[in-house]
Design a protein around this motif. Sequence first.
Motif, PDB file in Angstrom:
ATOM      1  N   TYR A   1     -26.557 -19.744  10.978  1.00  0.00           N
ATOM      2  CA  TYR A   1     -26.917 -20.246  12.179  1.00  0.00           C
ATOM      3  C   TYR A   1     -26.065 -20.760  13.070  1.00  0.00           C
ATOM      4  N   GLY A   2     -24.659 -20.297  12.828  1.00  0.00           N
ATOM      5  CA  GLY A   2     -23.761 -20.632  13.799  1.00  0.00           C
ATOM      6  C   GLY A   2     -23.108 -22.086  13.402  1.00  0.00           C
ATOM      7  N   GLN A   3     -23.693 -22.568  12.573  1.00  0.00           N
ATOM      8  CA  GLN A   3     -23.419 -24.230  12.236  1.00  0.00           C
ATOM      9  C   GLN A   3     -22.269 -24.368  11.315  1.00  0.00           C
ATOM     10  N   ARG A   4     -21.261 -25.228  11.790  1.00  0.00           N
ATOM     11  CA  ARG A   4     -20.075 -25.651  10.928  1.00  0.00           C
ATOM     12  C   ARG A   4     -19.463 -26.856  11.596  1.00  0.00           C
ATOM     13  N   ARG A   5     -18.696 -27.433  10.759  1.00  0.00           N
ATOM     14  CA  ARG A   5     -17.961 -28.709  11.068  1.00  0.00           C
ATOM     15  C   ARG A   5     -17.137 -28.607  12.164  1.00  0.00           C
ATOM     16  N   ALA A   6     -16.956 -29.548  13.204  1.00  0.00           N
ATOM     17  CA  ALA A   6     -15.856 -29.574  14.298  1.00  0.00           C
ATOM     18  C   ALA A   6     -14.668 -29.800  13.553  1.00  0.00           C
ATOM     19  N   ASP A   7     -14.582 -30.413  12.418  1.00  0.00           N
ATOM     20  CA  ASP A   7     -13.193 -30.714  11.981  1.00  0.00           C
ATOM     21  C   ASP A   7     -12.500 -29.829  10.775  1.00  0.00           C
ATOM     22  N   SER A   8     -13.301 -28.547  10.888  1.00  0.00           N
ATOM     23  CA  SER A   8     -12.890 -27.794   9.870  1.00  0.00           C
ATOM     24  C   SER A   8     -11.565 -26.919  10.064  1.00  0.00           C
ATOM     25  N   GLN A   9     -11.105 -26.962  11.017  1.00  0.00           N
ATOM     26  CA  GLN A   9     -10.026 -25.939  11.290  1.00  0.00           C
ATOM     27  C   GLN A   9      -8.911 -26.148  10.317  1.00  0.00           C
ATOM     28  N   GLY A  10      -8.453 -27.156   9.846  1.00  0.00           N
ATOM     29  CA  GLY A  10      -7.497 -27.281   8.803  1.00  0.00           C
ATOM     30  C   GLY A  10      -7.876 -26.560   7.508  1.00  0.00           C
ATOM     31  N   PHE A  11      -9.081 -26.932   7.217  1.00  0.00           N
ATOM     32  CA  PHE A  11      -9.637 -26.299   5.890  1.00  0.00           C
ATOM     33  C   PHE A  11      -9.560 -24.721   5.891  1.00  0.00           C
ATOM     34  N   PHE A  12     -10.078 -24.197   6.992  1.00  0.00           N
ATOM     35  CA  PHE A  12     -10.071 -22.551   7.322  1.00  0.00           C
ATOM     36  C   PHE A  12      -8.917 -22.461   7.314  1.00  0.00           C
ATOM     37  N   GLN A  13      -7.753 -22.757   7.835  1.00  0.00           N
ATOM     38  CA  GLN A  13      -6.563 -22.250   7.827  1.00  0.00           C
ATOM     39  C   GLN A  13      -5.638 -22.320   6.554  1.00  0.00           C
TER      40      GLN A  13
ATOM     41  N   ALA B   1     -20.116 -21.855  21.622  1.00  0.00           N
ATOM     42  CA  ALA B   1     -18.755 -22.215  21.828  1.00  0.00           C
ATOM     43  C   ALA B   1     -17.803 -22.411  20.654  1.00  0.00           C
ATOM     44  N   ARG B   2     -16.610 -22.330  20.937  1.00  0.00           N
ATOM     45  CA  ARG B   2     -15.626 -22.315  19.852  1.00  0.00           C
ATOM     46  C   ARG B   2     -15.113 -23.746  19.378  1.00  0.00           C
ATOM     47  N   PHE B   3     -14.752 -24.121  18.517  1.00  0.00           N
ATOM     48  CA  PHE B   3     -13.975 -25.304  18.214  1.00  0.00           C
ATOM     49  C   PHE B   3     -12.689 -25.094  18.178  1.00  0.00           C
ATOM     50  N   GLY B   4     -11.921 -23.887  18.169  1.00  0.00           N
ATOM     51  CA  GLY B   4     -10.580 -23.809  18.105  1.00  0.00           C
ATOM     52  C   GLY B   4     -10.048 -22.192  17.955  1.00  0.00           C
ATOM     53  N   GLU B   5      -8.769 -21.958  17.976  1.00  0.00           N
ATOM     54  CA  GLU B   5      -8.458 -20.685  17.760  1.00  0.00           C
ATOM     55  C   GLU B   5      -8.472 -20.075  16.753  1.00  0.00           C
ATOM     56  N   HIS B   6      -8.994 -20.606  15.738  1.00  0.00           N
ATOM     57  CA  HIS B   6      -9.339 -20.106  14.411  1.00  0.00           C
ATOM     58  C   HIS B   6     -10.724 -19.526  14.411  1.00  0.00           C
ATOM     59  N   GLU B   7     -11.579 -19.634  15.462  1.00  0.00           N
ATOM     60  CA  GLU B   7     -12.883 -19.242  15.640  1.00  0.00           C
ATOM     61  C   GLU B   7     -12.808 -17.941  16.570  1.00  0.00           C
ATOM     62  N   ARG B   8     -13.356 -16.827  16.375  1.00  0.00           N
ATOM     63  CA  ARG B   8     -13.222 -15.692  16.958  1.00  0.00           C
ATOM     64  C   ARG B   8     -14.789 -15.024  17.417  1.00  0.00           C
ATOM     65  N   ASN B   9     -14.912 -14.404  18.565  1.00  0.00           N
ATOM     66  CA  ASN B   9     -15.988 -14.048  18.814  1.00  0.00           C
ATOM     67  C   ASN B   9     -16.093 -12.762  19.640  1.00  0.00           C
ATOM     68  N   GLY B  10     -14.762 -12.200  19.642  1.00  0.00           N
ATOM     69  CA  GLY B  10     -14.749 -10.809  20.419  1.00  0.00           C
ATOM     70  C   GLY B  10     -14.395 -11.074  21.875  1.00  0.00           C
ATOM     71  N   ASP B  11     -14.025 -11.977  22.364  1.00  0.00           N
ATOM     72  CA  ASP B  11     -13.654 -12.090  23.603  1.00  0.00           C
ATOM     73  C   ASP B  11     -12.345 -11.570  23.955  1.00  0.00           C
ATOM     74  N   GLU B  12     -11.403 -11.233  23.017  1.00  0.00           N
ATOM     75  CA  GLU B  12     -10.201 -10.593  22.971  1.00  0.00           C
ATOM     76  C   GLU B  12     -10.244  -9.030  22.990  1.00  0.00           C
ATOM     77  N   PHE B  13     -11.687  -8.436  22.770  1.00  0.00           N
ATOM     78  CA  PHE B  13     -11.778  -7.012  22.780  1.00  0.00           C
ATOM     79  C   PHE B  13     -11.552  -6.358  24.075  1.00  0.00           C
ATOM     80  N   ASN B  14     -11.166  -5.020  24.186  1.00  0.00           N
ATOM     81  CA  ASN B  14     -11.267  -4.381  25.445  1.00  0.00           C
ATOM     82  C   ASN B  14     -12.524  -3.927  25.915  1.00  0.00           C
ATOM     83  N   ASP B  15     -12.792  -3.795  27.058  1.00  0.00           N
ATOM     84  CA  ASP B  15     -13.952  -3.463  27.778  1.00  0.00           C
ATOM     85  C   ASP B  15     -14.499  -2.199  26.950  1.00  0.00           C
ATOM     86  N   ARG B  16     -15.987  -2.118  26.838  1.00  0.00           N
ATOM     87  CA  ARG B  16     -16.769  -1.355  26.355  1.00  0.00           C
ATOM     88  C   ARG B  16     -16.416  -1.125  24.656  1.00  0.00           C
TER      89      ARG B  16
END
Length: 374
Positions: free
Chosen positions: A286-298, A167-182
């Motif tokens: 491991y995919g492990q990061r903080r839930a409140d880290s969005q501001g830092f990454f942005q 699962a994602r914590f916000g829009e700053h996290e990306r996983n390829g959902d927006e890619f086109n089919d195939r």
Amino acid sequence: MRIALLLTACVLCLNAQAAPVDVASLDRGTWPEQLSSPALFDVASRAEILMFAHSLLASESQDDAALKQRLGLKIINRAATDDLRRRLWQRLLENYRFAQESCEVDASFCYLVESMDDLREQAGKFEVSQDSFYIAWAAPSRTFHERYLDELLRKAALFPQISSEVARFGEHERNGDEFNDRLFLLTFDGGPAPASGNTDWLADYLRKQKMNATFFALGSSLQTRVERSSVAEVQALYQGQCVGTQGWQYRSHSHWVDWQGSVTRSASLVQNLMPENYVPLFRPPYGQRRADSQGFFQAQGLQVALWDIDSQDEPGKLEADESAQRVLTLMLLWRKGVIVFHDTQGKAREALPMLLQATAQSGLGWQDCREAFR
């Protein structure tokens, strides 16, 4: 309060490690056809979607006690598992709609699915007859999807106390959902390996295939490569590839006091060494990061790069051929996304050529690493 939260996290970590689920893999040899055309890719895709949907539907009848027993957990986040199921159903419906576009060419596993209700109905009654051309695939596929669903449900049940790619914590996290089919993106974690090792082989192999990938480098490993060779040699290593960061060390960034320093230090190293290859992406170990880290990454101009197709090629997990077959099955199921291998592991050297050979005529596309997540 912080001590209490850390103790809770430790308890959950121990709980999570107490009864790990079996890692799912499927012998693609049980499928009787090669993926030698886009239409045949769609046939196999429809079959895997329906089998997974069948397992997903069956899992919804379990109450909390049954789910805890199934996943080997004492505590579960029911809201997170319900949210995961909702997102899975949406993705399955979208994918089946794409997969059924070729039904006029080959009608195998084609059913009228126009809505979520249609998909759930077909999933509920999905069965492969004993005299079917595909019967040898049916039972192994059912086992695969039950195990794979358990992997996902287990991560969701522990989320967000133990964060993961589920699962994602916000829009700053990306996983390829927006890619086109195939369309798929190749990524590699944990490198670089020592000189003349797996990272060198994989980067060179990709260049020969006129392909690229995103390599998520550990700052400490990258610094060691530079010290034991040279800046020029490291730049040549990643020629034509993209390089993001995975932090300074391969350790969880969710409870590490210096996690911010780990990110900024490694990102600066990559950017200074290879400005042309650098992409502003952080892949959490491991995919492990903080839930409140969005501001830092942005503030750092970084996005968190997750994945949705895990090769499970780490030590003690799958063998190279099993890893390749798992990835191929998940490509059929999800039809797009981010694939993760580990370039410090020799398994990727065997698995990647197997994967490319199996999909060479199936109409897939490989996302240019420079264009991903823009």
